[in-house]
Structures are given as C-alpha cells and as structure tokens.
Write a protein that holds these residues in place. Structure first.
Motif, short mmCIF file in Angstrom:
data_model
loop_
_atom_site.label_atom_id
_atom_site.label_comp_id
_atom_site.label_asym_id
_atom_site.label_seq_id
_atom_site.Cartn_x
_atom_site.Cartn_y
_atom_site.Cartn_z
N LYS A 198 0.84 -1.20 0.00
CA LYS A 198 0.00 0.00 0.00
C LYS A 198 0.87 1.25 0.00
CE LYS A 198 -3.62 2.25 2.87
NZ LYS A 198 -3.58 3.46 2.18
N GLU A 239 1.06 3.87 -3.25
CA GLU A 239 0.63 5.25 -3.07
C GLU A 239 1.79 6.24 -3.17
OE1 GLU A 239 -3.38 4.26 -0.49
OE2 GLU A 239 -1.63 5.02 0.59
N PRO A 244 -3.95 5.06 -5.55
CA PRO A 244 -4.60 4.79 -4.27
C PRO A 244 -4.94 3.31 -4.09
CG PRO A 244 -6.17 5.72 -5.81
CD PRO A 244 -4.83 5.75 -6.49
#
Length: 189
Positions: free
Chosen positions: A88, A92, A98
């Motif tokens: 993640k 990002e 996202p």
C-alpha cells in the motif's frame, strides 16, 4: 541449464496478457504479495521484493488504464511489517495510485483468497482482475475461484527472452535459482 529452466517455467505460464475487453468485467484489482525485504538500511524500513514490485507496477498500470480500485493482500509470514502495508505504501508513494482495500493477515495464497473474499464481498465485488506472476497464475486463479470469485487473470512477469546458442545448454546458477525459488514458493503457498 537455461534451456530446461526456461521451458519448465514457461509451461506454467498458460494465461496470456489480459485482454482489455475482458478486463472490463472486473470490479477490482487484487494484487498478491510476492515477498518483502526486511529492514533495508537505505530506506530504514521493509520494502517490496523485486517480485512484488513487478506486481505493483502492473497493478498501477491497470489502475491508470482502467481506473479499477485496488486491494493489496499479504500478511507477514516471515515476520516484520505485513506485505499489505508495504505494498500500500509503495503503490501510493512511488506510483501515486490509491489503495482502496488492505488485507494484512494472510500467510499464503489460500488465505489471500479467503481474507480478500471477506473484504470484497462486503462491497459486492465478485469479479476481480487477479495480479500475480504468470507462472503463479494457474494455482492462484484456482484458489481464488474456490473462494468464490470470478477471476480475470492479469498475469505479469512473463519469461520471454531466450538465450542464444551454446550458452542455452551450459549449466548456470541463475537458471537453477529461478526454478528453485518458484518450486519453494509453490510448496509453501
């Protein structure tokens, strides 16, 4: 020998690159973790392995081309930070993509499927584009289908380059390493 190694690994790469028309059926992209490198001093953190970065790069590409929301899945079977958190963070921060859903409890592909199903089912997502390496896709697809998903295979990391000439038939460490790493990951997952 590279000749043998390449032929064996390619025999697992039965799903072609995803057709954009078929990808339109998917409602989310699910990216499987492929390992992390712990406590890397230059980053002062855990970072994605080369395999995971290949998968993240492809997920970012799919997001940019098709605007599908992303779920990353991976726990911490080897200790340290969960793969999902690392994935993640890197999607990002490095790719400016996202992550909508995060799964961090799984220790293997079957748990990736089971725990991802629980997360996505809550949002009514049944059809997914599954991102993993081409050689891993047959097993990953089967496991995710057993968990209740309709899977659009979105493989990456194809073995496409042949060695030329006599070097194809001389034993070397990289050829053995590829097969050994793939075999060990298949056994553990």
């Amino acid at each position: 020998m590279p000749f043998t190694s390449l032929r064996l690994i390619r025999s697992l790469e039965v799903y072609p690159a995803v057709d954009p028309a078929v990808l339109e059926q998917a409602r989310a992209v699910v990216v499987l973790g492929g390992g992390i490198s712990h406590d890397q001093p230059e980053y002062a953190a855990d970072v994605s392995s080369r395999a995971t970065l290949e998968r993240l790069r492809y997920a970012a590409f799919l997001y940019n081309q098709h605007d599908l929301p992303i779920l990353v899945t991976g726990g911490n079977p080897s200790g340290g930070e969960a793969e999902g958190w690392v994935m993640k963070r890197e999607l990002e921060s490095l790719f400016n993509v996202p992550v909508r859903w995060l799964e961090t409890q799984s220790d293997n592909t079957a748990e990736n499927a089971e725990f991802s199903r629980a997360i996505l089912q809550a949002d009514g997502v049944d059809t997914i584009a599954l991102v993993t390496h081409a050689w891993h896709m047959p097993r990953a697809k089967r496991v995710f289908e057993q968990a209740g998903f309709t899977v659009v295979p979105a493989p990456t990391g194809f073995h496409t380059v042949d060695m030329k000439g006599i070097m194809n038939f001389i034993r070397n460490a990289p050829a053995c390493t590829v097969l050994t790493a793939r075999a060990q990951q298949s056994i553990h997952n």
